[in-house]
Design a protein around this motif. Structure first.
Motif, short mmCIF file in Angstrom:
data_model
loop_
_atom_site.label_atom_id
_atom_site.label_comp_id
_atom_site.label_asym_id
_atom_site.label_seq_id
_atom_site.Cartn_x
_atom_site.Cartn_y
_atom_site.Cartn_z
N ASP A 27 0.86 -1.19 0.00
CA ASP A 27 0.00 0.00 0.00
C ASP A 27 0.89 1.23 0.00
N GLU A 28 1.10 1.82 -1.18
CA GLU A 28 2.00 2.97 -1.30
C GLU A 28 1.48 4.18 -0.54
N ASP A 29 0.17 4.37 -0.54
CA ASP A 29 -0.42 5.55 0.11
C ASP A 29 -0.79 5.31 1.56
N ARG A 30 -0.55 4.08 2.05
CA ARG A 30 -0.82 3.73 3.44
C ARG A 30 -2.27 4.07 3.83
N VAL A 31 -3.19 3.56 2.98
CA VAL A 31 -4.61 3.79 3.26
C VAL A 31 -5.06 3.01 4.47
N GLY A 32 -4.39 1.91 4.75
CA GLY A 32 -4.79 1.10 5.89
C GLY A 32 -5.29 -0.26 5.45
N ASP A 33 -6.12 -0.84 6.29
CA ASP A 33 -6.63 -2.19 6.02
C ASP A 33 -7.92 -2.13 5.21
N SER A 34 -7.93 -1.40 4.13
CA SER A 34 -9.09 -1.35 3.25
C SER A 34 -9.24 -2.69 2.55
N PRO A 35 -10.48 -3.09 2.26
CA PRO A 35 -10.67 -4.39 1.59
C PRO A 35 -10.06 -4.41 0.19
N ILE A 36 -9.84 -5.62 -0.29
CA ILE A 36 -9.19 -5.86 -1.58
C ILE A 36 -10.13 -6.66 -2.47
N PHE A 37 -10.12 -6.35 -3.75
CA PHE A 37 -10.80 -7.20 -4.72
C PHE A 37 -10.00 -7.19 -6.02
N VAL A 38 -10.28 -8.14 -6.88
CA VAL A 38 -9.58 -8.28 -8.16
C VAL A 38 -10.57 -8.02 -9.29
N GLN A 39 -10.13 -7.23 -10.24
CA GLN A 39 -10.94 -6.94 -11.43
C GLN A 39 -10.27 -7.57 -12.64
N ALA A 40 -11.00 -8.47 -13.30
CA ALA A 40 -10.50 -9.15 -14.51
C ALA A 40 -11.20 -8.57 -15.72
N THR A 41 -10.42 -8.26 -16.76
CA THR A 41 -10.96 -7.65 -17.98
C THR A 41 -10.50 -8.44 -19.19
N LEU A 42 -11.46 -8.81 -20.02
CA LEU A 42 -11.17 -9.51 -21.27
C LEU A 42 -11.93 -8.79 -22.38
N GLY A 43 -11.21 -8.01 -23.18
CA GLY A 43 -11.88 -7.22 -24.20
C GLY A 43 -12.81 -6.20 -23.56
N SER A 44 -14.09 -6.25 -23.92
CA SER A 44 -15.09 -5.35 -23.36
C SER A 44 -15.80 -5.95 -22.16
N LEU A 45 -15.39 -7.17 -21.72
CA LEU A 45 -16.03 -7.84 -20.60
C LEU A 45 -15.21 -7.64 -19.35
#
Length: 771
Positions: A218-236
């Motif tokens: 965490d470069e900005d040291r926001v803290g323990d904010s939740p994490i999620f992953v975004q997957a992108t394939l073309g326009s999806l």
């Protein structure tokens, strides 16, 4: 007005049997294709193939003319491409004209100069149409010949290679021919008028098993904010669930799915996001070529791999100098699933992606698209440029466009391999809206005129069906008849044993049961598939329009509809009426309203108590007797639009407007719109479950009603065999075996459905007659 009922249509929506002049015999003794025009009316065409020219004159010598060829028959004429500064042009273009439209005795071929110097006409040829040879499709193609060109004074000026003949629509030159009646179409759009065959690309299921991440910074040291992953394939785009930061080592153990078309030339982008779904920032990115994913045919999990994440907004040197953040995933291309592109209730293909897992073909379906009549005017000037589209499995066919005709005649025949008889073929008629546009201008659309479906399981094998189908289109103003389309078709099956075996195996591939996908996942993959197919096929030449693909695949999600809700309720009430009638008879017997009937029932019960051995044979023989009695009442026509069942005539204008109201709703108030849309979605799911229940009961009833003649006959045979077998096997033994089978340990259970379950799933229902 909200409560006002829509006007009952006066048009005839009945399915009509016709007797067209087709070449096929009506007998059922033969199996297979007899000729390329077996199921259509043979139409003769005058074909002219312009190959090339040599030594055409120019004002300053060779290669100083701009030649083109004009083919002319009476008032009909069409020209080839014009070449600039070329005395030896090569065209290789074919022109066709229906012979019945020829009124003149002579065919004229004129070679012209676009910019006249010595004169517009460089040379001419003429042929007597009565002397042009006729060839049948079994003959080899006619060789082209050189002809000397003569000017108006009879002087020879160069020569032209061409061939002309009289042939049918089965000629190999027919699909590429430019018809003289389409001369008003721009040269750029002539390709949009031709017959074409398209194949859908293979559809794979890309499975992403997201496991965990490691050493996220965490470069900005926001803290323990939740994490999620975004997957992108073309326009999806797909997002994972939110998880705890866990000091930069979050864990998901979650799966995401994408539909992928061959070839695998796309990149899959991953971005690890920190924050909420509405307010987040990227803390790591990576990309993976789709072709690097492991291909698998079974449910075995591929090996998990670590992928290095690049931090955004820093240089590559800084990124390498810091600790490496990684993402752990499993990526696989699953080829053992069937990814639906059509409505699963009307699917035309049930094979998995990988071809070597396909079942063997059980027969051939042949379709003759004859003509249409009474089409509405779709353009200004009471014009309609109609063409027909048919889809079965991955194969799409498109007939030629008949220009400016409300009663077009196509007379084109196509064939498909059939791998499962319990499938449907979709045929639709469109108005071509891209004939008069200039190059690069795509403002028109192909307006839909109507659509019909044919269920193959209702057909008797090797029998020819010739019907005139009404084209019904449900609109916000009510049901409208858009004309009729005449079709001739048959399902040829050379091996009945192979066909009967299909009824006892699962409809879907094995992987759907050993490693099943949820209904939500299948629905999401279907939406992605429709989007990808629309995009991919719009880039073909000529292009498949997005509106055509969307209409053929029924892309609109089924939401709440008062009309369909009432129809499904009536279907349930109809199938439950038998149980209600049985209860009424039971009540009469208990009340001794008919003493004779009550005494007979008591006697039968005592006999069964004393001789339980005859109970099962008696039930099976009664079922077989009921099937025999139902034979004279079997359906005489194939199922089609049923207005009474669909409640089209009873639907009010307000209900139809609600049915066509998009999501989000067009109502202005945001809160009302939100609640209204949510209610419609919930009620849509409820109505779908009601429809599934009704469909299930109707499928069971169809065993007795000859809706599927093959299945009913097979069920009657099994009842006869079962009755004879249970007549000699002790009743207690039969019941014990059934109880032990139903209560068997899970170790002895298979994810593959039972034989009878597979059989029931293939039976027809009244859903086939719903709009």
């Amino acid at each position: 007005m909200a409560g006002q009922s829509s006007k009952k249509p006066n048009a005839d929506f009945n399915l009509k049997a016709i007797s067209p002049s087709i070449g096929a015999r009506t007998a059922t003794s033969h199996v297979g294709i007899t000729s390329a025009t077996d199921l259509v009316e043979t139409t003769l065409f005058l074909y002219v193939r312009i190959v090339r020219a040599e030594d055409l004159p120019g004002i300053r010598g060779p290669n100083t003319c701009d030649p083109y060829v004009e083919v002319k028959v009476g008032g009909l004429k069409m020209t080839t491409t014009c070449f600039s500064r070329n005395s030896n042009p090569e065209w290789n273009q074919v022109f066709a004209l229906e012979k019945a439209r020829i009124q003149e005795p002579t065919l004229e071929i004129l070679v012209k100069d676009k910019i006249p110097r010595f004169g517009e006409i460089l040379g001419r040829l003429s042929f007597a149409i009565s002397e042009i040879p006729t060839r049948v499709p079994t003959d080899s193609s006619l060789a082209s010949q050189w002809y000397w060109l003569e000017d108006q004074k009879g002087i020879s000026l160069g020569k032209l290679m061409l061939s002309n003949w009289i042939g049918t629509q089965a000629d190999e030159a027919f699909p590429e021919a430019r018809h003289l009646e389409s001369a008003i179409v721009n040269t750029y759009n002539v390709l949009n008028t031709r017959s074409q065959i398209y194949l859908s690309p293979r559809i794979w299921c890309l499975r992403i098993n997201l496991i965990q991440a490691q050493d996220l910074v965490d470069e900005d040291r926001v803290g323990d904010s939740p994490i999620f992953v975004q997957a992108t394939l073309g326009s999806l785009t797909s997002r994972s669930k939110l998880v705890n930061n866990n000091k930069g080592n979050p864990k998901w153990n979650e799966e995401m799915f994408f539909a992928v078309l061959e070839p695998f030339d796309q990149q899959l982008f991953f971005s690890v996001e920190q924050g909420t779904m509405n307010n987040h920032r990227s803390i790591g990115k990576c990309k993976v070529p789709v072709k690097n994913a492991d291909k698998r045919l079974d449910g075995a999990s591929p090996a998990a791999k670590w992928y290095n994440l690049e931090r955004p907004n820093i240089t590559e040197v800084e990124n390498n100098a810091r600790a490496i953040s990684r993402l752990n995933m499993r990526l696989s291309l699953d080829g053992g699933y069937h990814i639906f592109d059509e409505d699963p209730c009307f699917s035309s293909d049930l094979n998995p992606t990988v071809r070597r897992l396909w079942r063997s073909s059980v027969g051939i379906f042949e379709l003759g698209i004859l003509n249409a009549s009474g089409l509405p005017a779709m353009k200004i000037g009471s014009r309609t440029d109609a063409y027909c589209v048919a889809k079965y499995g991955p194969k799409w066919v498109r007939t030629r466009t008949v220009i400016d005709n409300l009663n077009p005649k196509w007379n084109e025949q196509y064939t498909w391999d059939v791998y499962d008889p319990c499938t449907s073929i979709t045929i639709a008629v469109f108005d071509n809206g891209y004939l008069h546009e200039v190059q690069g201008d795509h403002r028109g659309i192909d307006a839909r005129i109507g659509k019909v479906r044919i269920n193959l399981s209702e057909m008797i094998t090797n029998r020819i069906y010739t019907y005139s189908f009404p084209l019904a289109e449900l609109q916000p103003s009510g049901l409208k008849k858009m004309g009729e389309i005449q079709l001739a078709f048959r399902f040829c099956c050379p091996d009945m044993a192979n066909l009967l075996k299909i009824y006892l195996i699962p409809k879907l591939p094995r992987l759907h049961f050993s490693n099943p996908l949820s209904r939500t996942q299948l629905s999401g993959l279907r939406k992605q598939t429709i989007m990808l197919l629309s995009s991919r096929m719009s880039k073909t030449e000529p292009a498949w329009r997005r509106e055509v693909v969307s209409y053929m695949l029924d892309s609109n999600e089924s939401l709440w509809s008062m009309r369909r809700g009432r129809a499904d309720f009536d279907r349930i009430k109809a199938v439950m009426s038998g149980f209600v009638a049985l209860h009424a008879q039971y009540d009469k017997i208990c009340q001794w309203k008919n003493p004779t009937s009550s005494l007979i029932v008591c006697l039968i019960i005592f006999v069964l108590i004393l001789e339980p051995q005859i109970l099962l044979p008696g039930i099976l023989f009664c079922l077989m007797l009921d099937i025999i009695l139902q034979y004279p009442k079997r359906p005489g026509l194939l199922s089609h639009v049923d207005l009474q069942l669909s409640h089209v005539n009873a639907a009010s204008v307000d209900e139809l407007e609600e049915e066509f109201d998009p999501v989000p709703s067009k109502f202005e108030d945001r809160i009302i719109r939100y609640r209204y849309d949510r209610l419609r979605i919930i009620l849509g799911r409820l109505a779908a479950e009601m429809g599934k229940l009704a469909t299930r009961i109707e499928k069971l009833q169809s065993f007795l009603t000859w809706q599927d003649p093959t299945a009913t006959f097979l069920f009657m045979i099994l009842c006869l065999i079962g009755g004879i077998v249970t007549l000699f096997i002790p009743f207690q033994l039969v019941i014990s075996i059934c109880v032990l089978y139903l209560l068997r340990h899970p170790r002895f259970r298979s994810p593959i459905p039972a034989l009878f379950e597979n059989w029931v799933s293939r039976m027809p229902s009244k859903l086939d007659s719903m709009i």
